[in-house]
Design a protein around this motif. Structure first.
Motif, PDB file in Angstrom:
ATOM      1  N   GLY A   1      12.930 -16.905   0.067  1.00  0.00           N
ATOM      2  CA  GLY A   1      13.019 -16.163  -1.328  1.00  0.00           C
ATOM      3  C   GLY A   1      12.080 -16.492  -2.256  1.00  0.00           C
ATOM      4  N   ALA A   2      11.534 -17.697  -2.261  1.00  0.00           N
ATOM      5  CA  ALA A   2      10.494 -17.777  -3.377  1.00  0.00           C
ATOM      6  C   ALA A   2       9.104 -17.632  -2.761  1.00  0.00           C
ATOM      7  CB  ALA A   2      10.599 -19.700  -3.325  1.00  0.00           C
ATOM      8  N   THR A   3       8.872 -17.793  -1.370  1.00  0.00           N
ATOM      9  CA  THR A   3       7.675 -17.280  -0.889  1.00  0.00           C
ATOM     10  C   THR A   3       7.336 -15.843  -0.961  1.00  0.00           C
ATOM     11  OG1 THR A   3       7.778 -19.318   0.797  1.00  0.00           O
ATOM     12  CG2 THR A   3       6.232 -17.425   1.084  1.00  0.00           C
TER      13      THR A   3
ATOM     14  N   ARG B   1       4.186 -11.633  -6.719  1.00  0.00           N
ATOM     15  CA  ARG B   1       3.862 -11.724  -8.052  1.00  0.00           C
ATOM     16  C   ARG B   1       2.109 -11.844  -7.976  1.00  0.00           C
ATOM     17  NH1 ARG B   1       2.738 -10.292 -11.600  1.00  0.00           N
ATOM     18  NH2 ARG B   1       2.251 -11.330 -13.593  1.00  0.00           N
ATOM     19  N   MET B   2       1.799 -12.500  -6.966  1.00  0.00           N
ATOM     20  CA  MET B   2       0.358 -12.858  -6.599  1.00  0.00           C
ATOM     21  C   MET B   2      -0.622 -11.608  -6.359  1.00  0.00           C
ATOM     22  SD  MET B   2       0.506 -16.151  -4.273  1.00  0.00           S
ATOM     23  CE  MET B   2      -1.268 -16.342  -3.958  1.00  0.00           C
ATOM     24  N   GLN B   3      -0.123 -10.674  -5.678  1.00  0.00           N
ATOM     25  CA  GLN B   3      -0.630  -9.481  -5.568  1.00  0.00           C
ATOM     26  C   GLN B   3      -0.551  -8.820  -6.709  1.00  0.00           C
ATOM     27  OE1 GLN B   3       1.348  -7.567  -2.385  1.00  0.00           O
ATOM     28  NE2 GLN B   3       1.805  -9.457  -1.312  1.00  0.00           N
ATOM     29  N   GLN B   4       0.200  -8.635  -7.657  1.00  0.00           N
ATOM     30  CA  GLN B   4       0.280  -7.984  -8.839  1.00  0.00           C
ATOM     31  C   GLN B   4      -0.937  -8.609  -9.778  1.00  0.00           C
ATOM     32  OE1 GLN B   4       4.234  -8.671  -9.793  1.00  0.00           O
ATOM     33  NE2 GLN B   4       5.122  -6.978  -8.971  1.00  0.00           N
ATOM     34  N   GLY B   5      -1.272  -9.828  -9.474  1.00  0.00           N
ATOM     35  CA  GLY B   5      -2.362 -10.333 -10.445  1.00  0.00           C
ATOM     36  C   GLY B   5      -3.816 -10.041 -10.177  1.00  0.00           C
ATOM     37  N   THR B   6      -3.997  -9.166  -8.927  1.00  0.00           N
ATOM     38  CA  THR B   6      -5.296  -9.005  -8.575  1.00  0.00           C
ATOM     39  C   THR B   6      -5.434  -7.300  -8.213  1.00  0.00           C
ATOM     40  OG1 THR B   6      -7.001  -9.347  -6.969  1.00  0.00           O
ATOM     41  CG2 THR B   6      -4.624  -9.653  -6.142  1.00  0.00           C
ATOM     42  N   SER B   7      -6.648  -6.970  -8.284  1.00  0.00           N
ATOM     43  CA  SER B   7      -6.862  -5.319  -7.971  1.00  0.00           C
ATOM     44  C   SER B   7      -7.883  -5.500  -6.722  1.00  0.00           C
ATOM     45  CB  SER B   7      -7.491  -4.491  -9.173  1.00  0.00           C
ATOM     46  OG  SER B   7      -8.566  -5.247  -9.662  1.00  0.00           O
TER      47      SER B   7
ATOM     48  N   ALA C   1      -4.799  -8.403   0.844  1.00  0.00           N
ATOM     49  CA  ALA C   1      -4.580  -8.342   2.202  1.00  0.00           C
ATOM     50  C   ALA C   1      -4.574 -10.194   2.552  1.00  0.00           C
ATOM     51  CB  ALA C   1      -5.834  -7.948   3.032  1.00  0.00           C
ATOM     52  N   LEU C   2      -5.399 -10.937   2.124  1.00  0.00           N
ATOM     53  CA  LEU C   2      -5.357 -12.182   2.640  1.00  0.00           C
ATOM     54  C   LEU C   2      -3.996 -12.897   1.932  1.00  0.00           C
ATOM     55  CD1 LEU C   2      -8.991 -13.593   1.574  1.00  0.00           C
ATOM     56  CD2 LEU C   2      -7.937 -13.235   3.996  1.00  0.00           C
ATOM     57  N   THR C   3      -3.378 -12.525   0.770  1.00  0.00           N
ATOM     58  CA  THR C   3      -2.266 -12.924   0.441  1.00  0.00           C
ATOM     59  C   THR C   3      -1.137 -12.841   1.318  1.00  0.00           C
ATOM     60  OG1 THR C   3      -2.978 -12.781  -1.768  1.00  0.00           O
ATOM     61  CG2 THR C   3      -0.665 -13.033  -1.609  1.00  0.00           C
ATOM     62  N   CYS C   4      -1.186 -11.462   1.766  1.00  0.00           N
ATOM     63  CA  CYS C   4      -0.102 -11.000   2.910  1.00  0.00           C
ATOM     64  C   CYS C   4      -0.324 -11.754   4.136  1.00  0.00           C
ATOM     65  CB  CYS C   4      -0.301  -9.497   2.954  1.00  0.00           C
ATOM     66  SG  CYS C   4       0.027  -8.366   1.730  1.00  0.00           S
ATOM     67  N   MET C   5      -1.446 -12.018   4.460  1.00  0.00           N
ATOM     68  CA  MET C   5      -1.408 -12.763   5.726  1.00  0.00           C
ATOM     69  C   MET C   5      -0.964 -14.299   5.747  1.00  0.00           C
ATOM     70  SD  MET C   5      -5.334 -11.519   7.270  1.00  0.00           S
ATOM     71  CE  MET C   5      -5.147 -12.752   8.675  1.00  0.00           C
ATOM     72  N   ILE C   6      -1.499 -14.855   4.322  1.00  0.00           N
ATOM     73  CA  ILE C   6      -0.973 -16.260   4.332  1.00  0.00           C
ATOM     74  C   ILE C   6       0.640 -16.073   4.207  1.00  0.00           C
ATOM     75  CG2 ILE C   6      -0.821 -18.187   2.585  1.00  0.00           C
ATOM     76  CD1 ILE C   6      -3.763 -17.169   2.329  1.00  0.00           C
ATOM     77  N   SER C   7       1.190 -15.526   3.477  1.00  0.00           N
ATOM     78  CA  SER C   7       2.644 -15.088   3.420  1.00  0.00           C
ATOM     79  C   SER C   7       3.326 -15.048   4.537  1.00  0.00           C
ATOM     80  CB  SER C   7       3.077 -14.003   2.346  1.00  0.00           C
ATOM     81  OG  SER C   7       2.352 -14.311   1.024  1.00  0.00           O
TER      82      SER C   7
ATOM     83  N   LEU D   1       0.866  -1.331   0.127  1.00  0.00           N
ATOM     84  CA  LEU D   1      -0.125  -0.012  -0.028  1.00  0.00           C
ATOM     85  C   LEU D   1       0.606   1.287  -0.114  1.00  0.00           C
ATOM     86  CD1 LEU D   1      -2.802  -1.142   2.532  1.00  0.00           C
ATOM     87  CD2 LEU D   1      -2.831  -1.211   0.014  1.00  0.00           C
ATOM     88  N   ALA D   2       2.028   1.179   0.624  1.00  0.00           N
ATOM     89  CA  ALA D   2       2.721   2.184   0.698  1.00  0.00           C
ATOM     90  C   ALA D   2       3.915   2.489  -0.382  1.00  0.00           C
ATOM     91  CB  ALA D   2       3.607   2.497   1.837  1.00  0.00           C
ATOM     92  N   HIS D   3       3.732   1.577  -1.319  1.00  0.00           N
ATOM     93  CA  HIS D   3       4.699   1.508  -2.805  1.00  0.00           C
ATOM     94  C   HIS D   3       6.038   1.452  -2.412  1.00  0.00           C
ATOM     95  CE1 HIS D   3       1.034   2.006  -5.146  1.00  0.00           C
ATOM     96  NE2 HIS D   3       0.595   2.819  -4.194  1.00  0.00           N
ATOM     97  N   SER D   4       6.397   0.854  -1.241  1.00  0.00           N
ATOM     98  CA  SER D   4       8.077   0.684  -0.958  1.00  0.00           C
ATOM     99  C   SER D   4       8.555  -0.672  -1.363  1.00  0.00           C
ATOM    100  CB  SER D   4       8.222   0.721   0.490  1.00  0.00           C
ATOM    101  OG  SER D   4       7.212   0.087   1.326  1.00  0.00           O
ATOM    102  N   GLU D   5       9.630  -0.945  -1.268  1.00  0.00           N
ATOM    103  CA  GLU D   5      10.127  -2.127  -1.916  1.00  0.00           C
ATOM    104  C   GLU D   5      11.112  -2.885  -1.089  1.00  0.00           C
ATOM    105  OE1 GLU D   5      12.789  -3.279  -6.055  1.00  0.00           O
ATOM    106  OE2 GLU D   5      11.368  -1.381  -5.683  1.00  0.00           O
ATOM    107  N   LEU D   6      10.955  -4.272  -0.923  1.00  0.00           N
ATOM    108  CA  LEU D   6      11.604  -4.960  -0.210  1.00  0.00           C
ATOM    109  C   LEU D   6      12.638  -6.095  -1.032  1.00  0.00           C
ATOM    110  CD1 LEU D   6      12.198  -6.237   2.835  1.00  0.00           C
ATOM    111  CD2 LEU D   6      10.203  -8.076   2.186  1.00  0.00           C
ATOM    112  N   PHE D   7      13.863  -6.195  -0.427  1.00  0.00           N
ATOM    113  CA  PHE D   7      14.651  -6.942  -1.351  1.00  0.00           C
ATOM    114  C   PHE D   7      14.339  -8.603  -1.626  1.00  0.00           C
ATOM    115  CE2 PHE D   7      18.455  -9.845  -1.674  1.00  0.00           C
ATOM    116  CZ  PHE D   7      18.981  -9.295  -2.742  1.00  0.00           C
ATOM    117  N   THR D   8      14.132  -8.949  -2.531  1.00  0.00           N
ATOM    118  CA  THR D   8      13.904 -10.112  -3.121  1.00  0.00           C
ATOM    119  C   THR D   8      12.230 -10.245  -3.544  1.00  0.00           C
ATOM    120  OG1 THR D   8      12.893 -11.357  -1.246  1.00  0.00           O
ATOM    121  CG2 THR D   8      15.205 -11.437  -1.708  1.00  0.00           C
ATOM    122  N   GLU D   9      11.512  -9.101  -3.211  1.00  0.00           N
ATOM    123  CA  GLU D   9      10.272  -8.770  -3.585  1.00  0.00           C
ATOM    124  C   GLU D   9       9.951  -8.766  -5.015  1.00  0.00           C
ATOM    125  OE1 GLU D   9       6.539  -5.763  -1.999  1.00  0.00           O
ATOM    126  OE2 GLU D   9       8.539  -5.049  -2.201  1.00  0.00           O
TER     127      GLU D   9
END
Length: 280
Positions: free
Chosen positions: A171-173, A179-185, A191-197, A87-95
């Protein structure tokens, strides 16, 4: 129905490839190119706040872990940090391995730009995490024991093989989650993807250099018996395998399925603008 007719039924663009794959290739190349061409101030600030924003997840993780003793619940709470990154459009290494790498392969950026993006993201993630970890230690003295125990758990692995496997999985997770977050609007799906990850990474005790480093920094500042050499030795093993996990398991197979589009862009057979019109 022959093979060509089947492909034409599935996709209707000039490159004779499914529309979903065309959309994926165009989106990743365009976004990757934008990231590669960031100016230095934008690149540094984005990476720094990646470390700060994910620190919010570390804060939630520590709170829930001390209150419940459950790594599973702590992992779900940590998902707040991954959501903050999005949501904040920041970036994490390997992300974001797929985006810039696709752009380079497609001729929309250089390998030097890619090295700059990854190295600056990693260093600034660590600086942002160090600053946030320092605030955690200052403001939450009652949580020092939980922080130290968590950090020691990351560094104290039963074997090198286990350590490598946990780094690959992390790294894979994280890469797949992005990538999954980019596939949905859909914000709920995001939010569910973030919680599961978060559940998977923290619940299983996976090793992610940029994430775990925040906890290790905080533990060192809280007085843990962890030397700089201990941290650097651990870090030197984890980071390369985080990269391999994100690249070999998630990124490269996805590049193979869109290779014809990337090749067409690189050779100038088609322009990115033309593909964006087709995808649109």
């Amino acid at each position: 129905m022959n093979e060509k007719a089947q492909r034409e039924r599935l996709g209707h663009n000039d490159l004779d490839i499914e529309d979903a794959l065309l959309d994926e290739a165009v989106t990743t190349v365009a976004e990757g190119s934008a990231r590669l061409n960031r100016r230095w101030p934008e690149l540094i600030v984005t990476g720094f706040f990646g470390g700060v924003d994910v620190g919010l997840g570390i804060l939630a993780m520590i709170l829930v872990k001390q209150a419940t003793g459950s790594d599973i619940l702590a992992g779900m709470a940590f998902g707040v940090g991954l959501l903050a990154l999005k949501l904040a459009h920041s970036e994490l290494f390997t992300e974001e391995f797929l985006l810039p790498l696709n752009a380079v392969i497609a001729g929309q950026g250089t390998w030097l730009q890619l090295l700059r993006l990854w190295s600056v993201s990693l260093v600034t993630n660590l600086l942002g995490g160090l600053g946030f970890g320092w605030l955690i230690v200052l403001g939450l003295p009652d949580y020092h024991r939980t922080i130290i125990d968590t950090a020691v758990g990351y560094l104290d692995q039963p074997s090198l093989l286990v350590m490598i496997a946990l780094a690959l999985l992390a790294g894979a997770t994280i890469t797949l989650s992005t990538r999954m977050q980019q596939g949905t609007s859909n914000d709920v799906v995001t939010a569910l993807t973030c919680m599961i990850s978060g559940l998977l990474v923290i619940g299983f005790g996976m090793l992610h250099g940029a994430l775990n480093a925040i906890v290790v920094f905080a533990a060192m500042l809280a007085g843990a018996d962890i030397s700089v050499t201990d941290f650097l030795t651990w870090f030197a093993i984890v980071i390369p395998f985080n990269m391999l996990g994100g690249l070999l398991i998630i990124t490269l197979p996805r590049m193979v399925r869109t290779r014809r589009i990337l090749r067409a862009l690189r050779t100038g057979t088609v322009s990115l603008e033309e593909l964006e019109r087709q995808a649109g």
